[in-house]
Design a protein around this motif. Structure first.
Motif, PDB file in Angstrom:
ATOM      1  N   LEU A 148       0.824  -1.207   0.000  1.00  0.00           N
ATOM      2  CA  LEU A 148       0.000   0.000   0.000  1.00  0.00           C
ATOM      3  C   LEU A 148       0.856   1.255   0.000  1.00  0.00           C
ATOM      4  O   LEU A 148       0.630   2.182  -0.791  1.00  0.00           O
TER       5      LEU A 148
ATOM      6  N   SER B 183       0.647  -0.201 -10.010  1.00  0.00           N
ATOM      7  CA  SER B 183       0.757  -1.564  -9.506  1.00  0.00           C
ATOM      8  C   SER B 183       1.782  -2.347 -10.316  1.00  0.00           C
ATOM      9  O   SER B 183       2.514  -3.182  -9.771  1.00  0.00           O
TER      10      SER B 183
ATOM     11  N   THR C 130      -1.843  -8.701  -4.613  1.00  0.00           N
ATOM     12  CA  THR C 130      -2.659  -7.743  -3.859  1.00  0.00           C
ATOM     13  C   THR C 130      -1.823  -6.570  -3.380  1.00  0.00           C
ATOM     14  O   THR C 130      -2.267  -5.418  -3.425  1.00  0.00           O
TER      15      THR C 130
ATOM     16  N   LEU D 146      -2.693  -2.781  -4.290  1.00  0.00           N
ATOM     17  CA  LEU D 146      -3.085  -1.856  -3.229  1.00  0.00           C
ATOM     18  C   LEU D 146      -2.507  -0.470  -3.477  1.00  0.00           C
ATOM     19  O   LEU D 146      -1.339  -0.316  -3.819  1.00  0.00           O
ATOM     20  N   GLY D 147      -3.313   0.525  -3.266  1.00  0.00           N
ATOM     21  CA  GLY D 147      -2.854   1.898  -3.423  1.00  0.00           C
ATOM     22  C   GLY D 147      -3.044   2.429  -4.822  1.00  0.00           C
ATOM     23  O   GLY D 147      -3.070   3.648  -5.024  1.00  0.00           O
TER      24      GLY D 147
ATOM     25  N   SER E 167      -4.517   6.416  -4.873  1.00  0.00           N
ATOM     26  CA  SER E 167      -3.310   7.213  -5.042  1.00  0.00           C
ATOM     27  C   SER E 167      -3.601   8.438  -5.912  1.00  0.00           C
ATOM     28  O   SER E 167      -4.201   8.306  -6.985  1.00  0.00           O
TER      29      SER E 167
ATOM     30  N   PHE F 182     -10.123   4.817  -2.326  1.00  0.00           N
ATOM     31  CA  PHE F 182      -9.230   4.269  -1.295  1.00  0.00           C
ATOM     32  C   PHE F 182     -10.035   3.494  -0.255  1.00  0.00           C
ATOM     33  O   PHE F 182      -9.717   2.355   0.079  1.00  0.00           O
TER      34      PHE F 182
ATOM     35  N   ASN G  48      -9.285  -0.360  -1.156  1.00  0.00           N
ATOM     36  CA  ASN G  48      -8.074  -0.786  -0.464  1.00  0.00           C
ATOM     37  C   ASN G  48      -8.368  -1.534   0.830  1.00  0.00           C
ATOM     38  O   ASN G  48      -7.673  -2.495   1.179  1.00  0.00           O
TER      39      ASN G  48
END
Length: 433
Positions: free
Chosen positions: A336, A345, A376, A380-381, A385, A415, A419
């Motif tokens: 994250l 990613s 994952t 994440l993020g 972001s 988010f 997330n």
């Protein structure tokens, strides 16, 4: 203390500044300088890494501006209004139908016709009037678009999904765990299910209420009053199809957008002056996002050069003990933090694989569990972001009239709704697969 880490500090600074409504570009620059100084770099070296890294997203930034110009040109011909009326006739007053249509378009842009976010600045702006009439909360639209941009490539080995799954396979194989590409889909269906749960919660609970927006003429456009279909509309459609087709054939958004603009000009769908105005309009509506992408690439370069990612993982690994639940959670937190900063990613997977693979084996996770953790953690993020395509894309269309805030209306909703369930379902996947 090892937690006083360039990655942790800079990401926290960036998030806080963005939430305080500081301009995203300035927030990224300040966070990058904080990362550099925390890692022992001087101001000069930090700025040098920032500028040298900006070139990584140069093509993407130019693509955004040209796509913005193409979107403005399409609007000027009146074709966008015809599209909006057609969609309005199909969906009626059913907000769920419009959300479903946009989500399916976003899904297709990842797997079926891999144009990524290129369709958003062309399709979404003419639909803003329809959304306003429905009083549709644009946060629900942003969440639907981000879901469609992200979930398919995480779970399905088709289009961008195949690229993502192959990347995981290659990086894990390079770090001592040989897997087949098909195993990635077997491991990532559970995190994908978490995103489905987040989407349903957003649409059915968080953003069900109506929200009022004003009808605003889009910048750089000229509203066409003539409702009839003319030759220029046919050429506009041909330009849009050509833009997507050339992008697929050449893997270049820049060539696709330029081709579309030239077709519209030589077919006289737009005049010379209108073409110039469209370029200016494209800079006006997409220039900000283009610069964000440039600065984000520079920020990511500082993060990589700081060495903070490796130190962060080493610190977390030393305190995991034998608790798999804690280990899986902390490994996902690393993903994250890294992805929130870098904004991609795909770019996070190579960074994390070299550490997650031996660490996962040492802690006794299964092969599918390690795949789930790596996939994952990389994803994440990406939602949430300020520097991610998955958030900048929806904002580029929804904020065309200046009524959609990038941070509070796109980043924060995505988010929270994606997330959090990704962490929960990612931990479950690591433990039980």
């Amino acid at each position: 203390m090892d937690w006083i880490n360039p990655v942790v500090i800079s990401v926290l600074v960036m998030v806080v500044l963005c939430l305080l409504r500081m301009n995203v570009i300035l927030a990224l620059i300040i966070a990058g300088l904080v990362a550099g100084l925390s890692a022992g770099m001087g101001f000069g070296e930090s700025i040098q890494h920032l500028i040298s890294g900006m070139g990584d997203n140069a093509e993407t930034a130019l693509s955004y501006i040209l796509l913005g110009a193409l979107a403005v040109s399409i609007e000027r011909t009146g074709a966008a209004k015809l599209l909006a009326r057609g969609v309005a006739g199909l969906v009626g007053d059913h907000r769920s139908a419009l959300l479903l249509a946009l989500m399916l378009m976003a899904c297709a842009s990842q797997n079926l016709i891999p144009v990524h976010i290129a369709f958003i600045p062309i399709i979404v702006p003419p639909l803003l009037e329809v959304m306003n009439r429905m009083q549709l909360d644009r946060r629900a639209v942003a969440t639907s678009l981000t879901f469609g941009l992200k979930t398919p490539y995480i779970t399905l080995p088709v289009g961008f999904g195949l690229i993502f799954h192959n990347l995981i396979r290659e990086q894990m194989t390079a770090n001592g765990i040989t897997i087949a590409t098909s195993q990635v889909a077997q491991a990532m269906w559970l995190p994908g299910l978490g995103m489905v749960a987040g989407l349903l919660f957003a649409l059915l609970v968080s953003y069900r209420k109506k929200r009022i927006y004003q009808d605003v003429e889009l910048p750089g456009t000229k509203i066409q009053e003539d409702a009839g279909f003319h030759a220029r509309h046919g050429w506009t459609l041909a330009a849009a199809v050509a833009a997507f087709g050339i992008q697929l054939a050449t893997d270049s958004l820049v060539l696709g957008a330029i081709s579309g603009l030239l077709i519209m000009f030589f077919s006289k769908a737009v005049s010379w002056q209108e073409l110039n105005d469209s370029i200016e309009g494209g800079i006006g509506v997409m220039g900000f996002i283009a610069i964000v992408m440039l600065v984000a690439a520079g920020y990511g370069n500082i993060i990589r050069e700081s060495g903070g990612v490796e130190k962060l993982v080493e610190f977390i690994a030393s305190g995991m003990g034998e608790q798999k639940v804690v280990a899986a959670f902390l490994m996902l937190v690393v993903g994250l933090l890294v992805t929130m900063g870098i904004g991609t990613s795909f770019g996070t997977i190579p960074i994390l694989a070299s550490i997650f693979c031996p660490l996962g084996l040492e802690l006794g996770f299964s092969t599918l569990g390690i795949i789930a953790l790596l996939g994952t953690a990389g994803a994440l993020g990406d939602a949430g972001s300020p520097a991610s395509d998955s958030t900048l894309g929806p904002t580029s269309g929804l904020n065309m009239d200046g009524q959609h805030d990038h941070i509070w209306d796109t980043c924060v909703p995505t988010f929270l709704h994606f997330n959090i369930p990704l962490i929960i379902f990612g931990v479950l996947a690591a433990l039980f697969l």
